[in-house]
Structures are given as structure tokens and as C-alpha cells.
Design a protein around this motif. Structure first.
Motif, mmCIF file in Angstrom:
data_model
loop_
_atom_site.group_PDB
_atom_site.id
_atom_site.type_symbol
_atom_site.label_atom_id
_atom_site.label_comp_id
_atom_site.label_asym_id
_atom_site.label_seq_id
_atom_site.Cartn_x
_atom_site.Cartn_y
_atom_site.Cartn_z
ATOM 1 N N ILE A 269 0.834 -1.202 0.000
ATOM 2 C CA ILE A 269 0.000 0.000 0.000
ATOM 3 C C ILE A 269 0.867 1.249 0.000
ATOM 4 O O ILE A 269 0.627 2.197 -0.760
ATOM 5 N N ALA A 270 1.881 1.265 0.855
ATOM 6 C CA ALA A 270 2.727 2.450 0.980
ATOM 7 C C ALA A 270 3.501 2.728 -0.302
ATOM 8 O O ALA A 270 3.625 3.883 -0.728
ATOM 9 N N VAL B 230 -13.539 7.746 -1.133
ATOM 10 C CA VAL B 230 -13.495 6.414 -1.760
ATOM 11 C C VAL B 230 -13.528 6.546 -3.276
ATOM 12 O O VAL B 230 -12.748 5.900 -3.998
ATOM 13 N N ALA B 231 -14.416 7.375 -3.786
ATOM 14 C CA ALA B 231 -14.531 7.553 -5.234
ATOM 15 C C ALA B 231 -13.236 8.101 -5.836
ATOM 16 O O ALA B 231 -12.809 7.678 -6.921
ATOM 17 N N LYS B 232 -12.609 9.022 -5.134
ATOM 18 C CA LYS B 232 -11.342 9.580 -5.620
ATOM 19 C C LYS B 232 -10.241 8.528 -5.624
ATOM 20 O O LYS B 232 -9.425 8.478 -6.558
ATOM 21 N N LEU B 233 -10.219 7.680 -4.598
ATOM 22 C CA LEU B 233 -9.231 6.598 -4.564
ATOM 23 C C LEU B 233 -9.448 5.615 -5.703
ATOM 24 O O LEU B 233 -8.500 5.176 -6.364
ATOM 25 N N ALA C 113 -10.557 6.086 -8.531
ATOM 26 C CA ALA C 113 -10.243 6.658 -9.836
ATOM 27 C C ALA C 113 -8.744 6.707 -10.123
ATOM 28 O O ALA C 113 -8.343 7.066 -11.235
ATOM 29 N N LEU C 114 -7.920 6.316 -9.150
ATOM 30 C CA LEU C 114 -6.471 6.465 -9.298
ATOM 31 C C LEU C 114 -5.802 5.298 -10.022
ATOM 32 O O LEU C 114 -4.661 5.418 -10.464
ATOM 33 N N GLY C 115 -6.461 4.161 -10.098
ATOM 34 C CA GLY C 115 -5.880 3.019 -10.791
ATOM 35 C C GLY C 115 -4.842 2.259 -10.003
ATOM 36 O O GLY C 115 -3.940 1.644 -10.591
ATOM 37 N N GLU D 131 -6.160 -0.944 -3.621
ATOM 38 C CA GLU D 131 -7.393 -0.154 -3.591
ATOM 39 C C GLU D 131 -8.390 -0.723 -2.595
ATOM 40 O O GLU D 131 -8.991 0.017 -1.794
ATOM 41 N N ALA D 132 -8.561 -2.037 -2.605
ATOM 42 C CA ALA D 132 -9.545 -2.677 -1.713
ATOM 43 C C ALA D 132 -9.187 -2.437 -0.252
ATOM 44 O O ALA D 132 -10.072 -2.174 0.578
ATOM 45 N N GLU D 133 -7.906 -2.522 0.095
ATOM 46 C CA GLU D 133 -7.502 -2.329 1.487
ATOM 47 C C GLU D 133 -7.660 -0.873 1.908
ATOM 48 O O GLU D 133 -8.117 -0.585 3.022
#
Length: 227
Positions: A77-78, A204-207, A209-211, A217-219
Motif C-alpha cells: 500500500i505504501a 473512496v470515489a477519488k481513490l 479513480a487512481l488506478g 485499492e480494496a484495502e
């Protein structure tokens, strides 16, 4: 005097904008960036508004391109979000993150404060929860009445001997099953922990959209929704 103390914003602009507390001074305990979708905007707001800001491990990692001490649990994630953060920030903003102090001491109305992101012995990565035995040893080196820390995203106020340890929790990534952002207020010599609501689904929506990789993304979404 009223001081608002926040920490671990992690690029969550929606949560930061929903923070509406009034204050005489704003103190920020690190990790302005990473994880969240809008690090550039967060850094600009904190640069403009914070009276004191210190460096967290993610501020350091982005500023210096150094993620060598991230734990395996959070590494995927990081790393993914650091790439996004680094691409969004200007060189001037990265320099600002590099130059943030590791620790600050301040005196207000006769109360001595020490600010550090994690612990005095390991300012970036020391990890102690509220009931940890290690706080007594950490406080031995603290020449202050109050130690202010962040990093764990878990808010608490704990009295140990004649000193107090306060963690305001996280603005941008609350944990512990409580997705509401939390912070601390010091006024008239006393601390209070407070929390508020913000539009989680907007973040959440902005995240989404980042790909980011699906597992990353799920975490990130799970943490925002569940805390």
C-alpha cells in the motif's frame, strides 16, 4: 488559549476540509501525505495554517524517496501510494516535507510540550498503543509535561506519573473500528478528544479513480469505511 492537535491526515482532503474546529494554534503531528488521493492540497493547507508541524514517517519517505523501514504488512500500500504522492507533489512541497523537524518543544501558558510523530526513541517508526508498558521508559527522556504523539491512528490520553501522553488519532485514516476522524483540543490546561463526520464515499470515489492495484485499492477503501 486553545490549541487544536491533529495527526495522520494522509492526503485525505475531504476529511481535512470537514475539520471545523476553531483554535488559536494548530499543531500537526506528522504524516500529511500518502495513502490518500489529494496530498498536494493537504500539504498546501497545512503549510498555510499550521503553527507547528513535525515530520512523520510518510512525510520522510516521500520527501527523501526512502521507504526502507516500512513493514511488510503495509509495504504494498505504501509503495503504490508513494508513487502517486510523489507524482502529485512539487519539488518545493517535497523540500518542505524534508525540512520538517523530527521533534519540537513548546511552552504555552506554563505547560511544556514535546511533539514527535511516533516515540521519542524512534520518531518515525516507534509503535506504542495506549496500554503499552514502554511509555514509562519513553517518558524518562522527555523534559516536558506533555508528550504529543501520532502514528498509530488510535486516540488516547494517558497519565503516567507527573506526565501526560496524548495521541489525537488520525484525521485521514482513523483506525480501531471507528471511521470518524479524531483530534485533540488543549484549552485551559485540559485535554479533550473529539471526532467528526466527513464524506467518506467522496474520498473512496477519488481513490477508486487512481488506478491502484486492486488489492491496494480494496484495502485502502476498507480502512476508510471500517476504520
Amino acid at each position: 488559549m486553545k490549541i487544536a492537535i491533529i495527526s495522520d491526515i494522509h492526503g485525505n482532503l475531504d476529511a481535512l476540509r470537514a475539520f471545523s474546529e476553531t483554535y488559536d494554534e494548530l499543531w500537526v503531528l506528522g504524516d500529511q501525505v500518502n495513502f490518500g488521493p489529494q496530498p498536494r492540497e493537504v500539504v498546501e493547507i497545512i503549510r498555510d495554517r499550521a503553527d507547528i508541524a513535525i515530520q512523520g514517517n510518510h512525510d520522510h519517505a516521500v520527501g527523501f524517496d526512502d521507504d526502507s523501514r516500512w513493514t511488510p504488512k503495509f509495504r504494498a500500500i505504501a509503495e503504490a501510494t508513494r508513487r502517486h504522492t510523489s507524482a502529485k507533489l512539487s519539488e518545493e512541497q517535497k523540500l518542505y516535507l524534508r525540512e520538517l523537524p523530527l521533534a519540537v518543544q513548546a511552552v504555552r501558558e506554563g505547560t511544556r510540550f514535546q511533539l514527535v510523530h511516533a516515540t521519542p526513541s524512534d520518531p518515525h517508526y516507534g509503535y506504542l498503543l495506549e496500554d503499552a508498558d514502554g511509555w514509562a521508559a519513553e517518558l524518562e527522556s522527555v523534559d516536558a509535561d506533555v508528550l504529543l504523539v501520532g502514528h498509530t491512528h488510535m486516540p488516547f490520553i494517558r497519565r503516567i506519573g507527573n506526565k501526560t501522553v496524548v495521541n489525537p488519532g488520525s484525521i485521514g485514516q482513523p483506525r480501531g473500528g471507528k471511521p470518524r476522524p479524531s483530534y485533540a483540543v488543549w484549552q485551559d490546561g485540559a485535554f479533550e478528544l473529539r471526532s467528526f463526520d466527513y464524506p467518506i464515499e467522496s474520498t473512496v470515489a477519488k481513490l477508486e479513480a487512481l488506478g491502484h492495484p486492486p488489492e491496494v485499492e480494496a484495502e485502502l477503501v476498507r480502512i476508510l469505511r471500517e476504520g
